[in-house]
Structure formats: structure tokens, C-alpha cells
Design an enzyme around this catalytic site. Structure first.
Site, PDB file in Angstrom:
ATOM      1  N   CYS A   1      -3.935  -2.563   4.395  1.00  0.00           N
ATOM      2  CA  CYS A   1      -3.219  -1.304   4.658  1.00  0.00           C
ATOM      3  C   CYS A   1      -4.213  -0.188   4.944  1.00  0.00           C
ATOM      4  O   CYS A   1      -3.826   0.972   5.030  1.00  0.00           O
ATOM      5  CB  CYS A   1      -2.324  -0.954   3.475  1.00  0.00           C
ATOM      6  SG  CYS A   1      -3.220  -0.857   1.932  1.00  0.00           S
TER       7      CYS A   1
ATOM      8  N   CYS B   1      12.942  15.272  12.334  1.00  0.00           N
ATOM      9  CA  CYS B   1      13.329  15.674  10.973  1.00  0.00           C
ATOM     10  C   CYS B   1      13.127  17.168  10.795  1.00  0.00           C
ATOM     11  O   CYS B   1      12.082  17.709  11.149  1.00  0.00           O
ATOM     12  CB  CYS B   1      12.477  14.923   9.957  1.00  0.00           C
ATOM     13  SG  CYS B   1      12.704  15.490   8.273  1.00  0.00           S
TER      14      CYS B   1
ATOM     15  N   CYS C   1       5.479  12.489   6.486  1.00  0.00           N
ATOM     16  CA  CYS C   1       5.250  11.984   7.845  1.00  0.00           C
ATOM     17  C   CYS C   1       4.306  12.936   8.567  1.00  0.00           C
ATOM     18  O   CYS C   1       4.520  14.131   8.564  1.00  0.00           O
ATOM     19  CB  CYS C   1       6.568  11.934   8.613  1.00  0.00           C
ATOM     20  SG  CYS C   1       7.806  10.874   7.849  1.00  0.00           S
TER      21      CYS C   1
ATOM     22  N   ASP D   1      -4.815  -9.675   0.480  1.00  0.00           N
ATOM     23  CA  ASP D   1      -3.967  -8.519   0.801  1.00  0.00           C
ATOM     24  C   ASP D   1      -4.257  -7.416  -0.223  1.00  0.00           C
ATOM     25  O   ASP D   1      -3.424  -7.106  -1.068  1.00  0.00           O
ATOM     26  CB  ASP D   1      -2.484  -8.961   0.739  1.00  0.00           C
ATOM     27  CG  ASP D   1      -1.531  -7.848   1.148  1.00  0.00           C
ATOM     28  OD1 ASP D   1      -2.001  -6.782   1.592  1.00  0.00           O
ATOM     29  OD2 ASP D   1      -0.317  -8.050   1.025  1.00  0.00           O
TER      30      ASP D   1
ATOM     31  N   CYS E   1       7.000  19.001   4.940  1.00  0.00           N
ATOM     32  CA  CYS E   1       6.878  17.774   4.162  1.00  0.00           C
ATOM     33  C   CYS E   1       5.586  17.021   4.485  1.00  0.00           C
ATOM     34  O   CYS E   1       5.170  16.947   5.632  1.00  0.00           O
ATOM     35  CB  CYS E   1       8.080  16.886   4.452  1.00  0.00           C
ATOM     36  SG  CYS E   1       8.010  15.293   3.648  1.00  0.00           S
TER      37      CYS E   1
HETATM   38  N1  SAH Z   1       0.538  -9.466  -1.353  1.00  0.00           N
HETATM   39  C1  SAH Z   1       1.468  -8.659  -2.096  1.00  0.00           C
HETATM   40  C2  SAH Z   1       0.855  -7.427  -2.732  1.00  0.00           C
HETATM   41  C3  SAH Z   1      -0.134  -6.634  -1.936  1.00  0.00           C
HETATM   42  S1  SAH Z   1      -0.539  -5.031  -2.601  1.00  0.00           S
HETATM   43  C4  SAH Z   1       2.643  -8.292  -1.227  1.00  0.00           C
HETATM   44  O1  SAH Z   1       2.573  -8.379  -0.014  1.00  0.00           O
HETATM   45  O2  SAH Z   1       3.673  -7.903  -1.768  1.00  0.00           O
HETATM   46  C5  SAH Z   1      -2.004  -5.265  -3.444  1.00  0.00           C
HETATM   47  C6  SAH Z   1      -1.841  -5.912  -4.806  1.00  0.00           C
HETATM   48  O3  SAH Z   1      -3.143  -6.027  -5.366  1.00  0.00           O
HETATM   49  C7  SAH Z   1      -1.024  -5.121  -5.817  1.00  0.00           C
HETATM   50  O4  SAH Z   1      -0.019  -5.945  -6.341  1.00  0.00           O
HETATM   51  C8  SAH Z   1      -2.042  -4.740  -6.906  1.00  0.00           C
HETATM   52  O5  SAH Z   1      -1.497  -4.726  -8.203  1.00  0.00           O
HETATM   53  C9  SAH Z   1      -3.075  -5.829  -6.776  1.00  0.00           C
HETATM   54  N2  SAH Z   1      -4.442  -5.521  -7.221  1.00  0.00           N
HETATM   55  C10 SAH Z   1      -5.092  -4.343  -7.188  1.00  0.00           C
HETATM   56  N3  SAH Z   1      -6.361  -4.472  -7.609  1.00  0.00           N
HETATM   57  C11 SAH Z   1      -6.530  -5.789  -7.923  1.00  0.00           C
HETATM   58  C12 SAH Z   1      -7.643  -6.555  -8.407  1.00  0.00           C
HETATM   59  N4  SAH Z   1      -8.818  -5.996  -8.657  1.00  0.00           N
HETATM   60  N5  SAH Z   1      -7.475  -7.872  -8.583  1.00  0.00           N
HETATM   61  C13 SAH Z   1      -6.271  -8.462  -8.326  1.00  0.00           C
HETATM   62  N6  SAH Z   1      -5.190  -7.777  -7.880  1.00  0.00           N
HETATM   63  C14 SAH Z   1      -5.306  -6.463  -7.685  1.00  0.00           C
END
Ligand code: SAH
Length: 451
Positions: A408, A72, A81, A381, A78
Site C-alpha cells: 500500500c 463532494c 480525499c 502484504d 475534508c
Molecule cells: N494480507 C492481509 C493483511 C494486510 S495488512 C489482508 O489483505 O487482509 C498488513 C498486516 O500486517 C496487518 O494485519 C498487520 O497487523 C500486520 N503486521 C504489521 N506489522 C507486522 C509484523 N511486524 N509482523 C507480522 N505482521 C505484521
């Protein structure tokens, strides 16, 4: 003694979590931007701290075999990345090592744990279904683009290799329309002006949701702008004005006004269709998300009598995918709008055994435990900061057979795995997935079993 201004020749021995090359001068660690393991480089020391120093790359004396020319043209400015000078295969290796290093740093027992190679992309470009750019005025010119590395200065770009071609087209047409209709970019210092950011969300059919973030509801000539835009780019399905009047670097405000279409777009993951609103979370990289979720479901190894929790469920993506394998799935999520979407998504996909609870996971999970609603399998997640202590404690109290942790951020993931390990779980398998090629980010899915 290391001092600012010194010129040194160093070997790069590693790449750290920020994508900086790491070298050692005597006992001192020196970090150098855009350097990679295997390089021998000449640097100038630009900063010296108690335990480390920073160097500026002056000359590459010997190139690492993994060094490539960044694909890029905006790479050097930027901030999007960080790894564009590293061969894609080596990026995948780097990501696996990062996860492993974080696990070890948190003293997780990695003996007998299968750590798989990172699952990469075949075509690691134009994968992002969401991009956010800021709009500013500089030397009387309108500039639209991402932030520079480590600052809130905007880089002027005409295209981004990570977003769709259609999204590139919207950015370039919009820039001209802002000039034509004299829409002033917002100035953070004077707090004057209208347009602050643009956010583009795309789906698999390359349809686009365009979000125009403005400093107040006043948006001169918005009807004309939207009309011209949507006539030029047929892929635009909806345009939303989002109002952010706060003095903040956060992009989105709380109020949305639909200017075109119905304010949502639909997208699919596997066999499921999802409705996406301007402020709901949706995984950025569709192709890799499917691989990530497949792995999570494989690890969960569900059966028909299982109760499953999907904690931090967003708009219910994982819940809907596991629903057909289990007796019942509970999704928990803090954003009310996401829960509304999750319920709609369940209906849209004829799923009746998913229940969605809105609230903080750290409050909902202890409440479920009190009510004796336990899960056989818990999928979490969480956002980058990981799970709250109360969530981990509830999981340990519930003594579920399996925990599938999707993360993540390998650092908070490792911290939480250590806590789960101390509470009676054993880490079995780790799968890094490359959701964000060319950046340092790494997504990981892990399987933990009750000992
Ligand atoms: N599993 C979903 C979202 C994952 S991202 C997917 O794969 O699409 C993490 C999510 O956690 C987000 O939607 C965010 O709004 C939520 N989140 C953040 N803090 C939180 C908390 N204390 N309790 C519940 N959810 C929360």
C-alpha cells in the site's frame, strides 16, 4: 529570489505523492494544493524553505483538461480525499506514474518490466467498508466527521460519498441521540467527556458494525441509545463500545464491550466468508480487493506441490484463497486476534492445509528458515512501513522461486524490491490497483522471480 507574499503565474508540471501540484520558478520547486498538471495558475508564495516553497492557489488562468468540479461538497475542508478535482481516468494515470517514479527513484531495474495500467473502479463511490469519524463539541454543537487536511480538526459532515448510505444514516441518527441523551463529546485538552470517535464497518449486504469509542467504561444511557439506533437502522448487526482512555490521536483502545449482537460481522471475498472483529484488519474496498487478490494469485501461478507463505496475513484472506492451489500455506501475522480469526475462517471455509503463526514476521520467518521450512512462493502484504530487513534477508536465504509483493506504499515497496534485486531476484511485472479512488493512495502487486 523567491519571497513570501510574492504573486506569481506558474505552469503546473506534475502532481506529487501528496496530491499537490508541482511547479518550478527558476530552480525552485513550488508545491500548490489543488493544482494539477496542465493548469496555469496565479499563486501567492506562502512559505519558503531551503529547497522548495509553498504557494497558495489564487486564480486558475488556464484549466488543465483533467480538472473537474469536485463531486463532494466537503472536498475543500475534508482531509479524506486529495484528488477530488482530478478526472478519475487521470487519477489512474497519476497512480501508475507514482509507482513508476518510486521504482526509478529506488534505482530498481525497470528494463523489461511490464508496468500495467492501474485497475480502476467502474463506480468509484461508496466503496469504503470502514470509516472512522471523531466527535467533538464546537460552539456548543456536536460535530461528527473526518479530520481536516493535515490537522486533527474535525470537519462537520452530513454524508460521505465513500461510505454506504446506511452508514450515513447511522451518523446522522447518532448525532441526534448524543444530543437527546446528553452524551458529552470528549475534549482532548481538558480530557473530559465521554465519546471520542465512531467507527463504522459494513459488509457487502450493507450490514453494519458500529464501534463507539469512549474515554472510559462509563457511557450514560448507552442501552437507550443502542436500542433507538438499532430500531431505526435495521442494518446494524452489532454495536461495540471500545474504551480508549489514552491521551493519543490513535482511534481505538484495547478493550471492547459488546453492546448489541455478537461483536462481529461476516463478509465475503470471492467464494470465502470471513469473520471480522472490531480491531482486525480487513481490506477497505471489497470490489478492488477481489481484483487485487486475483492478480496476486495469477502472479503466484501456484501448483499442487507448492509450499506458500502469506506474510502479514491479517485474518487469513490471501491464505484461504491460495489454499486450494497448494500443498500447504503458512500465514504469519503480529495481531493475535487476527490469527484467532484466521483459524476460525479456515474452519468456516473447510480449509485444512493452512497453518497460522502469530508473531512478528521478522522473528517468525528466520525461525521457519532455521527449521528448514522453506516456501516455493512467498506472498508479502506488509503495512505502510514495508518489510523489516530480517524479512527480506530471510526471503533471500530461502531462495524461493517467486515473491509476490502486495503493497500500500510504493515508496517502501520500491526500497524492498531494490533489496530483493540485490539479493538475486528480478522484478517482472507491476500492477497498480486503485483501492482508494479520490485519494493519493495506491495499492500495487508485483511479481519477482529468482534469477
Ligand atoms: N494480507 C492481509 C493483511 C494486510 S495488512 C489482508 O489483505 O487482509 C498488513 C498486516 O500486517 C496487518 O494485519 C498487520 O497487523 C500486520 N503486521 C504489521 N506489522 C507486522 C509484523 N511486524 N509482523 C507480522 N505482521 C505484521
Amino acid at each position: 529570489m523567491i519571497e513570501v507574499g510574492q504573486i506569481k503565474e506558474v505552469n503546473i508540471i506534475d502532481v506529487n505523492h501528496m496530491g499537490q501540484g508541482v511547479s518550478r520558478i527558476d530552480d525552485f520547486v513550488v508545491f500548490i494544493n489543488n493544482a494539477i498538471e496542465g493548469d496555469i495558475v496565479e499563486i501567492e508564495i506562502i512559505e519558503v524553505k531551503k529547497n522548495f516553497a509553498k504557494g497558495k492557489l489564487l486564480k486558475i488562468i488556464k484549466k488543465s483538461e483533467n480538472r473537474i468540479n469536485a463531486p463532494c461538497q466537503y472536498f475543500s475542508q475534508c482531509g479524506g480525499c486529495q484528488l477530488m478535482y482530478i478526472d478519475y481516468k487521470a487519477q489512474l494515470e497519476y497512480k501508475k506514474n507514482r509507482v513508476l517514479n518510486e521504482l526509478r527513484r529506488a534505482f530498481v531495474n525497470t528494463e523489461g518490466v511490464t508496468i500495467n495500467d492501474t485497475i480502476g473502479m467502474e463506480e468509484p463511490f461508496r466503496y469504503r467498508n470502514k470509516t472512522a469519524f471523531s466527535v467533538i463539541k464546537k460552539n456548543n454543537k456536536i460535530i461528527v466527521g473526518p479530520y481536516e487536511q493535515g490537522t486533527y480538526n474535525t470537519v462537520n459532515i452530513n454524508s460521505c460519498m465513500l461510505q454506504t448510505k446506511e452508514a450515513d444514516e447511522v451518523v446522522s441518527i447518532l448525532k441526534n441521540l448524543l444530543i437527546k441523551y446528553k452524551v458529552e463529546p470528549y475534549d482532548k485538552r481538558t480530557r473530559r467527556g465521554t465519546i471520542r470517535n465512531i467507527v463504522l464497518r459494513s459488509n457487502k449486504q450493507n450490514e453494519i458494525m458500529l464501534i463507539l469509542v469512549t474515554s472510559s467504561e462509563i457511557f450514560p444511557n448507552k442501552e437507550l441509545i443502542v436500542k433507538e439506533l438499532t430500531t431505526h437502522v435495521k442494518e446494524i448487526k452489532t454495536v461495540v463500545q471500545n474504551i480508549n482512555s489514552r491521551n493519543t490521536n490513535l482511534i481505538m483502545g484495547y478493550k471492547n464491550i459488546v453492546l448489541f449482537g455478537d461483536g462481529t460481522i461476516k463478509d465475503t471475498i470471492g467464494e470465502f466468508t470471513f469473520t471480522i472483529s472490531p480491531d482486525t484488519f480487513f481490506q477497505i474496498n471489497q470490489i478492488q480487493t477481489e481484483k487485487l487478490y486475483e492478480k496476486a494469485i495469477e502472479y503466484a501461478n501456484l501448483n499442487k506441490d507448492d509450499i506458500c507463505f502469506d506474510i502479514y496475513c491479517g485474518i487469513g484472506t490471501i491464505s484461504l484463497m491460495v489454499a486450494k492451489y497448494v500443498k500447504k500455506v503458512y500465514g504469519v501475522e503480529i495481531v493475535e486476534q487476527s490469527i484467532i480469526n484466521a483459524r476460525e475462517n479456515a474452519k468456516l471455509n473447510n480449509i485444512e492445509n493452512a497453518e497460522f503463526l502469530s508473531g512478528k514476521a521478522e522473528e517468525v520467518l528466520p525461525m521457519l528458515y532455521k527449521k528448514s521450512i522453506n516456501a516455493d512462493v512467498i506472498i508479502v502484504d506488509p503495512p505502510r512501513k514495508g518489510c523489516e530487513k530480517e524479512v527480506i534477508d530471510s526471503i533471500i536465504s530461502m531462495a524461493s522461486k517467486k515473491v509476490v509483493y502486495v503493497s500500500c506504499n510504493p515508496s517502501t515497496l520500491s526500497r524492498d524490491i531494490k533489496l530483493l534485486e540485490d539479493g538475486g531476484y528480478k522484478l517482472k511485472e507491476v500492477q497498480p490497483v486503485d483501492q482508494f479512488p479520490w485519494s493519493t493512495h495506491v495499492e500495487t502487486v508485483c511479481l519477482l522471480l529468482r534469477k
